[in-house]
Design an enzyme around this catalytic site. Sequence first.
Site, PDB file in Angstrom:
ATOM      1  N   GLY A  69      24.414  -1.843  45.874  1.00 43.89           N
ATOM      2  CA  GLY A  69      23.903  -2.295  44.257  1.00 43.89           C
ATOM      3  C   GLY A  69      23.320  -3.540  44.546  1.00 43.89           C
ATOM      4  O   GLY A  69      22.292  -4.025  43.997  1.00 43.89           O
ATOM      5  N   THR A  70      24.140  -4.586  44.990  1.00 47.21           N
ATOM      6  CA  THR A  70      23.430  -5.852  45.318  1.00 47.21           C
ATOM      7  C   THR A  70      22.264  -5.611  45.903  1.00 47.21           C
ATOM      8  O   THR A  70      21.279  -6.630  45.470  1.00 47.21           O
ATOM      9  CB  THR A  70      24.649  -6.624  45.899  1.00 47.21           C
ATOM     10  OG1 THR A  70      25.790  -6.713  45.409  1.00 47.21           O
ATOM     11  CG2 THR A  70      24.195  -8.095  46.304  1.00 47.21           C
ATOM     12  N   ASN A 153      29.472  -5.880  33.283  1.00 50.04           N
ATOM     13  CA  ASN A 153      30.800  -5.573  34.087  1.00 50.04           C
ATOM     14  C   ASN A 153      32.036  -6.034  33.519  1.00 50.04           C
ATOM     15  O   ASN A 153      33.238  -5.459  33.929  1.00 50.04           O
ATOM     16  CB  ASN A 153      30.610  -5.934  35.402  1.00 50.04           C
ATOM     17  CG  ASN A 153      29.934  -7.263  35.593  1.00 50.04           C
ATOM     18  OD1 ASN A 153      28.884  -7.695  35.196  1.00 50.04           O
ATOM     19  ND2 ASN A 153      30.704  -8.191  36.203  1.00 50.04           N
ATOM     20  N   GLN A 181      27.030  -0.560  36.482  1.00 50.93           N
ATOM     21  CA  GLN A 181      27.871  -0.020  35.455  1.00 50.93           C
ATOM     22  C   GLN A 181      27.749   0.993  34.707  1.00 50.93           C
ATOM     23  O   GLN A 181      28.919   1.883  34.443  1.00 50.93           O
ATOM     24  CB  GLN A 181      28.610  -1.545  34.604  1.00 50.93           C
ATOM     25  CG  GLN A 181      29.202  -2.632  35.484  1.00 50.93           C
ATOM     26  CD  GLN A 181      30.493  -2.029  35.850  1.00 50.93           C
ATOM     27  OE1 GLN A 181      31.123  -1.163  35.643  1.00 50.93           O
ATOM     28  NE2 GLN A 181      30.835  -2.965  37.039  1.00 50.93           N
ATOM     29  N   SER A 201      24.680   1.942  41.867  1.00 53.26           N
ATOM     30  CA  SER A 201      25.779   1.688  43.074  1.00 53.26           C
ATOM     31  C   SER A 201      26.588   2.898  43.090  1.00 53.26           C
ATOM     32  O   SER A 201      27.262   3.386  42.024  1.00 53.26           O
ATOM     33  CB  SER A 201      26.641   0.341  42.967  1.00 53.26           C
ATOM     34  OG  SER A 201      27.288   0.271  44.063  1.00 53.26           O
ATOM     35  N   HIS A 203      29.700   3.291  44.286  1.00 49.34           N
ATOM     36  CA  HIS A 203      31.339   3.146  44.386  1.00 49.34           C
ATOM     37  C   HIS A 203      31.624   2.973  42.654  1.00 49.34           C
ATOM     38  O   HIS A 203      32.509   3.071  42.563  1.00 49.34           O
ATOM     39  CB  HIS A 203      31.627   2.207  45.073  1.00 49.34           C
ATOM     40  CG  HIS A 203      31.491   0.833  44.854  1.00 49.34           C
ATOM     41  ND1 HIS A 203      32.450   0.105  44.241  1.00 49.34           N
ATOM     42  CD2 HIS A 203      30.498   0.040  45.044  1.00 49.34           C
ATOM     43  CE1 HIS A 203      31.825  -1.378  44.018  1.00 49.34           C
ATOM     44  NE2 HIS A 203      30.604  -1.351  44.653  1.00 49.34           N
ATOM     45  N   THR A 239      18.089   3.126  59.794  1.00 49.97           N
ATOM     46  CA  THR A 239      18.710   4.673  60.065  1.00 49.97           C
ATOM     47  C   THR A 239      19.516   4.714  58.919  1.00 49.97           C
ATOM     48  O   THR A 239      20.569   3.807  58.504  1.00 49.97           O
ATOM     49  CB  THR A 239      19.336   4.728  61.222  1.00 49.97           C
ATOM     50  OG1 THR A 239      18.430   4.249  62.435  1.00 49.97           O
ATOM     51  CG2 THR A 239      19.740   5.938  61.330  1.00 49.97           C
ATOM     52  N   CYS A 328      34.800 -10.193  40.761  1.00 47.04           N
ATOM     53  CA  CYS A 328      34.463 -11.322  41.642  1.00 47.04           C
ATOM     54  C   CYS A 328      35.050 -12.750  41.167  1.00 47.04           C
ATOM     55  O   CYS A 328      34.935 -13.670  41.921  1.00 47.04           O
ATOM     56  CB  CYS A 328      32.791 -11.383  41.500  1.00 47.04           C
ATOM     57  SG  CYS A 328      32.139  -9.827  41.989  1.00 47.04           S
TER      58      CYS A 328
HETATM   59  N1  PLP Z   1      25.931  -5.529  39.243  1.00 41.07           N
HETATM   60  C1  PLP Z   1      26.922  -5.078  38.496  1.00 41.07           C
HETATM   61  C2  PLP Z   1      26.776  -5.145  36.962  1.00 41.07           C
HETATM   62  C3  PLP Z   1      28.343  -4.869  39.039  1.00 41.07           C
HETATM   63  O1  PLP Z   1      29.166  -4.565  38.027  1.00 41.07           O
HETATM   64  C4  PLP Z   1      28.241  -5.012  40.458  1.00 41.07           C
HETATM   65  C5  PLP Z   1      29.663  -4.533  41.124  1.00 41.07           C
HETATM   66  O2  PLP Z   1      30.624  -5.119  40.857  1.00 41.07           O
HETATM   67  C6  PLP Z   1      27.350  -5.143  41.297  1.00 41.07           C
HETATM   68  C7  PLP Z   1      25.868  -5.518  40.521  1.00 41.07           C
HETATM   69  C8  PLP Z   1      27.347  -4.999  42.680  1.00 41.07           C
HETATM   70  O3  PLP Z   1      27.174  -3.800  43.366  1.00 41.07           O
HETATM   71  P1  PLP Z   1      27.613  -3.378  44.653  1.00 41.07           P
HETATM   72  O4  PLP Z   1      28.956  -3.538  44.833  1.00 41.07           O
HETATM   73  O5  PLP Z   1      27.323  -2.309  45.044  1.00 41.07           O
HETATM   74  O6  PLP Z   1      26.886  -4.523  45.434  1.00 41.07           O
END
Ligand code: PLP
Length: 397
Positions: A69-70, A153, A181, A201, A203, A239, A328
Amino acid sequence: MIYLDSNATTRPHPEVVAAILPFLSEFWHNPSSGYRAAKRVRAAIDEARGRVAALIGAEPSEIVFSGCGTEANNMALRWLARWMGADTGHFITSAIEHSAVLRPAEALEADGCGVERCGVDAAGRLDLDAFRSACGAARDAGGGFASVMWANNETGVLQPIAEACEAAKECGLAFHTDAIQAVGKVPVNVRETPVDFLSVSAHKFHGPKGVGALYVRGGTRFEPMIRGGGQEAGRRSGTENVPGIVGMGMAAELMRRQLEADGHAAVRAMRDEFEEALLARIEGTRVNGDRDRRLPGTSHISVEGCEAAGLLILLDEAGIQCSAGSACMTGKQRPSHVQIAMGIPPDRAKSSLRFGFSTFNRPGDVGAAVEALDKAVKKLRSVQGPPGMGPVEVRTL
Ligand code: PLP
């Protein structure tokens, strides 16, 4: 162990794990190769793309798989800054974004981009008046782009995305949302809410880690951040993470069905019962953020006078896994930027915990978690006195 940290990550669904395994053992070929085995792998990616698209009401061609996601956030924001002119553009966002938007925003600022971080109210919802006026100022100053998260989040509070998107569009600004989220937990539909870019994302909705996606509205100009072999229609080279993508597709399919069936009603019911029981049983507890407009499984609470760090240790010993603030921030003894933006006083902010329920929790988890928290609070308060006596030094316990 009772897992109540589903905002940090979610347990991969058994059907997701089963879907992934053949792509590690049998179908491991490069999807860009020409023989039949490789075409089978390519077809699996196509199917997954369709499933992720269906979850958010998009076309498959609008989905670009990414490494997480990042990365999806960075791809969108870096491109938008480049498109608008990194040193002349204006970026409007909120003060409560995840670091996966806040850190890129700082980097853009260092490149000369004007960045405006709009505040939120006490319930954790974006100040739309401030946002609208920032968008208007950006338009008057030559244009720009905006990004607001769909759901926060830490608190789970849903943001007024439709209104923010409309406000940005009215001012001619491109609009991105970090929906990481929200996707899979609440309805997210890019036809109903016409964002230009949206990050996902896997996960966070029972898929694997290390795979995400960026939705790019059809017809929107977009140039890649990662260049190379031209995968993902040239929009993200490298890939493909085939097992991850297949797992993400399966998770998307399962979440789409669950949202259609009952909108995660059982998860919401457990979360609500948990909060009612806590508030009734443990003196000095309160729920933070807008209680009506929230993700179904998220509960952000404060326990007066008890530092989260101490509670987390005691809860972990009792077999309850949860977080303080966002994942985090865990381990850092300072209030999170989200709570500061909501005007939560520092002492209350330091005593806040985040619980995240998911479809894998069982009704019995609610009582066990309340019981464990009650005991942990009593233990901390026995060494420091009743609520209102000030925080305890948790390291001495
Ligand atoms: N953005 C939000 C709102 C999130 O909660 C998170 C994950 O904690 C991320 C971005 C980052 O996603 P990823 O862990 O897939 O890089």
